[in-house]
Design a protein around this motif. Structure first.
Motif, PDB file in Angstrom:
ATOM      1  N   ILE A  68      23.788  47.204  40.943  1.00 25.78           N
ATOM      2  CA  ILE A  68      23.008  47.269  42.081  1.00 25.78           C
ATOM      3  C   ILE A  68      24.066  47.412  43.266  1.00 25.78           C
ATOM      4  O   ILE A  68      24.080  48.230  44.138  1.00 25.78           O
ATOM      5  CB  ILE A  68      22.290  45.766  42.389  1.00 25.78           C
ATOM      6  CG1 ILE A  68      20.991  45.776  41.575  1.00 25.78           C
ATOM      7  CG2 ILE A  68      21.799  45.857  43.920  1.00 25.78           C
ATOM      8  CD1 ILE A  68      20.290  44.606  41.389  1.00 25.78           C
ATOM      9  N   LEU A  72      23.699  50.416  45.867  1.00 27.49           N
ATOM     10  CA  LEU A  72      23.935  50.446  47.050  1.00 27.49           C
ATOM     11  C   LEU A  72      24.867  51.205  47.942  1.00 27.49           C
ATOM     12  O   LEU A  72      24.758  51.545  48.983  1.00 27.49           O
ATOM     13  CB  LEU A  72      23.842  48.806  47.631  1.00 27.49           C
ATOM     14  CG  LEU A  72      22.548  48.361  47.182  1.00 27.49           C
ATOM     15  CD1 LEU A  72      22.384  46.927  47.548  1.00 27.49           C
ATOM     16  CD2 LEU A  72      21.155  48.894  47.681  1.00 27.49           C
ATOM     17  N   TRP A 116      16.757  45.537  50.155  1.00 34.18           N
ATOM     18  CA  TRP A 116      17.780  44.520  49.537  1.00 34.18           C
ATOM     19  C   TRP A 116      18.683  43.870  50.603  1.00 34.18           C
ATOM     20  O   TRP A 116      18.986  44.461  51.728  1.00 34.18           O
ATOM     21  CB  TRP A 116      18.643  45.634  48.862  1.00 34.18           C
ATOM     22  CG  TRP A 116      18.301  46.258  47.734  1.00 34.18           C
ATOM     23  CD1 TRP A 116      17.922  47.618  47.692  1.00 34.18           C
ATOM     24  CD2 TRP A 116      18.178  45.635  46.329  1.00 34.18           C
ATOM     25  NE1 TRP A 116      17.668  48.026  46.405  1.00 34.18           N
ATOM     26  CE2 TRP A 116      17.754  46.792  45.419  1.00 34.18           C
ATOM     27  CE3 TRP A 116      18.558  44.505  45.794  1.00 34.18           C
ATOM     28  CZ2 TRP A 116      17.717  46.554  44.079  1.00 34.18           C
ATOM     29  CZ3 TRP A 116      18.414  44.120  44.636  1.00 34.18           C
ATOM     30  CH2 TRP A 116      17.764  45.322  43.687  1.00 34.18           C
ATOM     31  N   THR A 117      18.823  42.597  50.157  1.00 29.61           N
ATOM     32  CA  THR A 117      19.716  41.774  51.004  1.00 29.61           C
ATOM     33  C   THR A 117      20.775  40.917  50.190  1.00 29.61           C
ATOM     34  O   THR A 117      20.518  40.643  49.020  1.00 29.61           O
ATOM     35  CB  THR A 117      18.665  40.695  51.638  1.00 29.61           C
ATOM     36  OG1 THR A 117      17.664  40.988  52.222  1.00 29.61           O
ATOM     37  CG2 THR A 117      19.599  39.753  52.554  1.00 29.61           C
ATOM     38  N   HIS A 118      21.819  40.864  50.585  1.00 25.41           N
ATOM     39  CA  HIS A 118      22.848  40.478  49.806  1.00 25.41           C
ATOM     40  C   HIS A 118      23.178  38.902  50.274  1.00 25.41           C
ATOM     41  O   HIS A 118      23.620  38.848  51.600  1.00 25.41           O
ATOM     42  CB  HIS A 118      24.251  41.192  49.718  1.00 25.41           C
ATOM     43  CG  HIS A 118      25.434  40.911  48.934  1.00 25.41           C
ATOM     44  ND1 HIS A 118      26.695  41.250  49.078  1.00 25.41           N
ATOM     45  CD2 HIS A 118      25.346  40.263  47.763  1.00 25.41           C
ATOM     46  CE1 HIS A 118      27.322  40.927  48.136  1.00 25.41           C
ATOM     47  NE2 HIS A 118      26.399  40.385  47.244  1.00 25.41           N
ATOM     48  N   PHE A 142      21.782  39.498  45.054  1.00 25.15           N
ATOM     49  CA  PHE A 142      21.062  40.433  45.702  1.00 25.15           C
ATOM     50  C   PHE A 142      19.324  39.883  45.695  1.00 25.15           C
ATOM     51  O   PHE A 142      19.131  39.559  44.536  1.00 25.15           O
ATOM     52  CB  PHE A 142      21.348  41.803  45.136  1.00 25.15           C
ATOM     53  CG  PHE A 142      22.402  42.625  45.257  1.00 25.15           C
ATOM     54  CD1 PHE A 142      22.800  43.086  46.668  1.00 25.15           C
ATOM     55  CD2 PHE A 142      23.504  42.418  44.340  1.00 25.15           C
ATOM     56  CE1 PHE A 142      23.924  43.417  47.139  1.00 25.15           C
ATOM     57  CE2 PHE A 142      24.502  43.161  45.042  1.00 25.15           C
ATOM     58  CZ  PHE A 142      24.822  43.581  45.975  1.00 25.15           C
ATOM     59  N   THR A 143      18.789  40.029  46.847  1.00 26.82           N
ATOM     60  CA  THR A 143      17.407  39.928  46.808  1.00 26.82           C
ATOM     61  C   THR A 143      16.659  41.096  47.186  1.00 26.82           C
ATOM     62  O   THR A 143      16.909  41.737  47.921  1.00 26.82           O
ATOM     63  CB  THR A 143      16.997  38.830  47.962  1.00 26.82           C
ATOM     64  OG1 THR A 143      17.793  37.671  47.454  1.00 26.82           O
ATOM     65  CG2 THR A 143      15.711  38.460  47.744  1.00 26.82           C
ATOM     66  N   LEU A 144      15.748  41.359  46.276  1.00 25.77           N
ATOM     67  CA  LEU A 144      14.940  42.787  46.286  1.00 25.77           C
ATOM     68  C   LEU A 144      13.583  42.148  46.924  1.00 25.77           C
ATOM     69  O   LEU A 144      12.975  41.276  46.312  1.00 25.77           O
ATOM     70  CB  LEU A 144      14.771  43.435  45.027  1.00 25.77           C
ATOM     71  CG  LEU A 144      13.701  44.485  45.012  1.00 25.77           C
ATOM     72  CD1 LEU A 144      14.177  45.668  45.915  1.00 25.77           C
ATOM     73  CD2 LEU A 144      13.790  45.084  43.439  1.00 25.77           C
TER      74      LEU A 144
END
Length: 169
Positions: A68, A72, A116-118, A142-144
């Motif tokens: 990921i 990204l 996506w957030t890291h 990572f959050t999807l």
């Protein structure tokens, strides 16, 4: 279009009238019913966390996390991010860019929007001996965020990411 606007105004007028003439208990029932209808049509978002390591001991690396990260970096949307983390691998002349912590990067797959957030959360150091009592590790993931993804869709998306990451290596 004018007909649709006329119908919407008629509904607004009807609800205003009902709100004014209905007794309070019936008004509350009507509002709960309208709220449930609104919730039915609102997309439900799921948040999937992809941690860097499977456990807190940082032993079992999660290959998907690194795929990921590489994926990204390749997105055009990364250039629209307000904050990026810039890095260079040892013995490499190439710069890498990945979203800074808490930065949201938008993606699209098969017409579905994905976000996506890291993130990094401090975690007490759990290894025995040697380290000071205040040593901290970060739990990076990572959050999807996706609206009602099915398992088949997610498998296809993660396979796509793995293939794209392999191409980038």
């Amino acid at each position: 279009m004018e007909e649709l606007i006329a119908k919407i105004w008629s509904l607004i007028g009807l609800f205003t009238l009902l709100q004014n003439i209905l007794p309070q208990p019936l008004h509350q029932i009507l509002m709960q019913w309208l709220s449930s209808i609104k919730d039915y049509f609102r997309p439900r978002y799921y948040h999937l966390e992809i941690p860097e390591y499977k456990d807190s001991l940082a032993v079992n690396a999660n290959e998907l996390y690194y795929n990921i990260e590489r994926y990204l970096e390749s997105l055009d949307g990364i250039t629209r991010a307000r904050r990026l983390t810039v890095f260079r691998a040892r013995n490499s002349s190439n710069l890498g860019f990945c979203p800074a912590f808490d930065e949201v990067v938008e993606d699209s797959f098969r017409g579905v929007r994905l976000y996506w957030t890291h993130t990094a959360q401090p975690e007490p150091h759990t290894a025995g001996g040697g380290g000071g009592g205040n040593a901290m590790n970060e739990r990076r993931c990572f959050t999807l965020k996706a609206a009602q993804p099915g398992k088949e869709f997610l498998c296809a998306y993660f396979d796509f990411i793995a293939n794209r990451a392999a191409e980038l290596n």
